[in-house]
Scaffold this motif. Structure first.
Motif: not given
Length: 915
Positions: A326-333, A373-383, A404-405, A414-418
């Motif tokens: 599970i690769q999660a890309f999350i804004s800290p705030q 990290e933002a660019e990597q997230a977009r390449l994986l389909g996370i918006t 999350v991927r 891929v779950i682009p956004f919760f």
């Protein structure tokens, strides 16, 4: 060693002193009145939720003024009256005196908080709040007050003037309440300053901390966690850290008298300064570590923040030889409205990592805007999601990531956004199950004029995107579009999704009927007036198709059965009229009803409806609220072979049926327009919008008749992209309305039920019960019914007046035709002139009558709104008036008791003899 009896003596002295004067009661009464005003504000009734969210949002600011009022005299008056010397010469240590005074003020605050519990009583009277949520909310209130009391006491220890102590105490209390606001102002100013020197936004973002980075150190941030119904370890550590820090500073201030004068005094000051700073850093570090903890105690009635048995089962079934990443890309705030989702997502991910062990590898990456990290997230389909938020009185757009991927082997989800409408645990658990399985089930999407699966449109020569419901289904199923031009392969699909089959031609519909008749699971959506494209209504002709020479449009084949689905409905033994549209005036959100009209029907149980959601069917048992738009209705035929199970119903009190033709105005100049104000007559029936149709067991065994397993839904708009977005965002910002729609859940439940994937249905429906204002709804429904009856009477009177005008025209024409003194030619000219004159008069009268009728209806609506506002005003009045009464009554009892005791103590010789 701390002595309990000494602390008790100090505690008793200070507690009695606080209630000996008028100030204590005034502060408590003011507190409960202001708290009630905030709790039962206009927004409270607009949201229609039985919670204290409005009070919680403003509670920290309320404490900024309340706590200094409680603490300003605790040390200042002692120094002013000189009793501090007597106090500190008693056989008690400074720490024992400090603890005794702190507990006394905390007890006073607790008494005030207990008096404010009348808010809970009022909330229970007019709604159905979750007891667990209310308990944790008040625990949060108590901890927030306890932490600021120590800050207020510190201010009082610095001065001998109560007024100064109040002001300084308010400043100290503002630090943990508004620290993020101040930090954001400073960072915004610095960022603007750097941009003036030509520094790029990317470099500024890399240097300056993200806006809201200090939110985790504010009281409101942690108080919002308690308002969800949980006791988080992070929040409790934060509040106790504040208490410990400020009490230590209190101790330092009151113990200064023990320091020697001269250089040693200066040395002691530096020592305690270093100790205080060190303690503050240590407590901040502990709080930061606690914020990353997943430890929390769930007090909600349905254990919403505890992993379900379904999730535990899925984790247990995972193969250790085929681990899930599970690769999660999350804004800290994130903005405040997304804080609950953010917290739940991080907490659930850590819980999965803890429970999964070697089976689940969780990697959480903090993503800043414009970073690698933002660019990597977009390449994986996370918006990212652009969220409008208000900070420092300024409307800003923030880019946040919460995606999350999930992958295992070659399969991934891929779950682009919760978003707000997402169930975090459901999304993650479903994805774990999906990627861990060898194969996925397949959902076939029948190709119709709705173009649900997207593709190239030959009529417009444009590429159309797939509907978002298809994207959602792809997270769990293999999706394949199937043409109805040839027989449908019965072994290929686990579920067939047919949206707008009324647009099919005769041979296409025959293939669908054959597929349904052989018992294949089928989910059917059709609509008498699809608002995403009214031209696709069943009663409208099929649009021309492209493909002709030189780009010419080719005429289309006519719709099968004239768009009535006669053959399909005959096999299913149900009736659906393609021109009947349901309306319902009952709505939990009157603003939406005023904007969209009664054809925007809310399906929900809190009204005079018989099982708006079928509680006995798994697809609807856990649903609470749906929005359907210009939907139809389906009814069963008399049949001994089919089992008809209603799933969704409209209300019964203010519901009815409209005809398609009454809603459409065809104008030769402007084309087809929508009639927003047709005549609506209530029939006082609840209309079935969706139903499950299955062959009975006995009929299946006989094998003589078709074996049906289908769900028919008489509305397509409930899964359109517009409603889908509304269900995810759960709000209409322009109207200030928050809602929780179950449209997406209903569709996914139907697909899962037909496919035999029943594990996720209970998890998907796992949500707190609808906590609405039942009593207010009951009282306001009477006003709505009056308005409905009055509108009907006004429409009837309008029709009668128009009928009289037309009858007058017919009568005068009849008199002329009977006149024998005129020749036929003169009579014909006279009749034509009379017809022309009276026709113009009827047209003018029609306009006048409609204008008068519309004015009368608007007056009726205004009167109804005033009645509803009066009902809400009465509730608000009593909600504000009742809370201070117990405190006032207690003050009177104690006051009279004290006067009586004082009179008893007066000796007879000192009494005035009035004889």
């Amino acid at each position: 060693m701390i002595r309990g009896h000494v602390i008790h003596a100090v505690f008793s002295r200070n507690l009695a002193g606080f209630f000996s004067g008028l100030l204590g009661y005034v502060v408590i009464v003011a507190f409960v009145v202001i708290a009630a005003s905030l709790a039962f504000s206009a927004d409270f009734f607009a949201s229609n939720h039985a919670t204290l969210d409005q009070l919680t949002a403003n509670f920290p600011a309320l404490l900024v003024f309340l706590i200094p009022a409680l603490t300003m005299t605790c040390w200042a008056d002692e120094r002013k009256m000189g009793t501090d010397e007597l106090l500190f010469t008693m056989p008690a240590t400074d720490l024992e005196i400090l603890i005794g005074k702190y507990l006394a003020i905390l007890a006073v605050y607790t008494v005030g908080l207990l008096f404010s519990c009348t808010n809970l009583i009022m909330l229970s009277v007019i709604g159905n709040p979750d007891p667990g949520v209310q308990f944790t909310t008040y625990v949060g209130y108590w901890l927030a007050g306890a932490s600021l009391i120590s800050a207020g006491m510190l201010a009082s220890a610095l001065t001998s003037h109560s007024a100064v102590a109040f002001v300084v105490g308010a400043i100290f209390c503002c630090v943990p309440v508004f620290i993020s606001l101040v930090a954001n102002v400073v960072t915004s100013g610095v960022a603007a300053f750097l941009r003036t020197f030509g520094m790029s936004s990317e470099k500024v973002a890399a240097i300056i901390p993200q806006a809201g980075a200090m939110d985790v150190f504010t009281i409101s941030h942690h108080l919002s966690d308690f308002a969800l119904g949980i006791l988080p370890l992070a929040g409790m550590v934060y509040f106790f850290s504040l208490i410990g820090l400020f009490l230590y500073l209190n101790y330092v201030v009151i113990s200064r008298r023990h320091w020697n004068t001269g250089e040693e005094n200066n040395s002691m000051g530096w020592q305690f300064s270093v100790r205080s700073v060190s303690l503050a850093i240590a407590l901040m570090s502990i709080t930061t570590l606690a914020i990353g903890s997943v430890s929390r105690f769930d007090f909600t009635q349905r254990s919403l923040y505890t992993l379900s048995t379904v999730t535990s089962k899925v984790i247990k079934e995972l193969d250790a030889e085929r681990p899930v990443t599970i690769q999660a890309f999350i804004s800290p705030q994130v903005p405040e409205e997304y804080s609950a989702v953010h917290q739940n997502l991080v907490g659930t991910l850590r819980e999965l990592a803890h429970r999964g062990g070697s089976k689940i590898n969780v990697r959480i990456t903090n993503v800043e805007p414009f970073s690698e990290e933002a660019e990597q997230a977009r390449l994986l389909g996370i918006t990212s999601r652009s969220v409008q938020t208000e900070r420092n009185g300024e409307i800003k757009i923030e880019e946040i990531f919460m995606g999350v991927r999930i992958s295992s082997g070659l399969d991934e989800v891929v779950i682009p956004f919760f978003d707000l409408g997402n169930s975090v645990e459901y999304e993650l658990t479903r994805s774990l199950r999906t990627v861990s399985r060898e194969t996925r089930l397949t959902v076939g999407i029948l190709k119709t004029d709705a173009s649900v699966a997207g593709g190239f449109d030959s009529a417009t020569f444009r590429s159309q995107p797939e509907w978002r419901i298809v994207t959602e289904l792809k997270k769990q199923y293999n999706i394949e579009e199937i043409s109805p031009d040839s027989p449908i392969d019965e072994s290929k699909f686990d579920v067939l999704l047919a949206i707008l089959p009324s647009s099919l031609t005769e041979p296409q519909l025959e293939n669908l009927v054959t597929y349904v008749a052989t018992g294949n699971p089928t989910l059917i959506f059709d609509d008498p007036m699809p608002m995403f494209n009214i031209n696709m209504a069943p009663r409208m002709e099929k649009p021309p198709q492209g493909g002709g020479m030189m780009g010419q449009q080719m005429p289309s084949e006519p719709k099968a059965d004239g768009g009535k689905l006669t053959s399909l409905l005959g096999v299913m033994e149900v009736v659906w009229e393609n021109g009947e549209i349901v309306f319902d005036r009952d709505s939990p959100y009157p603003k939406i009803e005023d904007m969209l009209g009664p054809e925007a029907v809310f399906v929900y149980d809190k009204r005079k409806a018989r099982d708006a959601f079928n509680p006995d069917d798994q697809t609807t048992a856990g649903l609470q609220q749906m929005l359907i738009y210009y939907s139809g209705t389906v009814v069963p035929r008399e049949s001994e072979t089919m089992e008809f199970t209603p799933l969704l119903r409209s209300g019964a009190a203010n519901s009815g049926i409209l005809n398609f033709d009454s809603l459409i105005i065809r104008n030769p100049l402007f084309g087809m327009t929508l009639n927003n104000n047709p005549r609506r007559d209530n029939d006082e029936f609840s209309h079935v919008v969706a139903a499950r149709v299955k062959s009975k067991a006995a009929d299946k065994e006989s094998g003589n008749n078709p074996v049906i397993n289908a769900i028919f839904v008489a509305d397509i708009d409930l899964i359109s992209d517009g409603i889908f977005d509304l269900a995810e965002r759960q709000s209409i910002q322009a109207l200030g309305i928050e809602m929780k729609l179950d449209n997406i859940k209903f569709v996914l439940n139907c697909v899962d039920s037909l496919a035999g994937e029943e594990d996720f249905i209970s998890l998907r429906n796992r949500r707190d019960d609808s906590r609405t204002l039942d009593w207010v709804e009951t009282l306001t429904s009477g006003a709505v019914e009056k308005r409905s009856a009055a509108e009907k009477a006004a429409r009837t009177a309008e029709e009668e007046r128009l009928a009289d005008a037309n009858q007058e025209l017919r009568d005068k024409i009849a008199e002329l035709e009977k006149d024998t003194t005129m020749d036929e030619l003169a009579k014909l000219r006279e009749i034509q002139m009379l017809q022309s004159a009276l026709s113009r008069k009827v047209e003018v009268d029609t306009v006048d009558i409609e204008r008068e009728s519309e004015a009368e209806i608007q007056a009726i609506k205004a009167s109804s709104e005033r009645e509803i506002a009066a009902v809400k005003g009465q509730f608000r009045f009593w909600a504000i008036v009742l809370p201070p009464l117990p405190a006032i009554l207690l003050g009177l009892i104690i006051g009279f008791s004290r006067v009586r005791n004082e009179r008893r103590m007066i000796i007879d010789e000192r009494r005035v003899n009035r004889a």
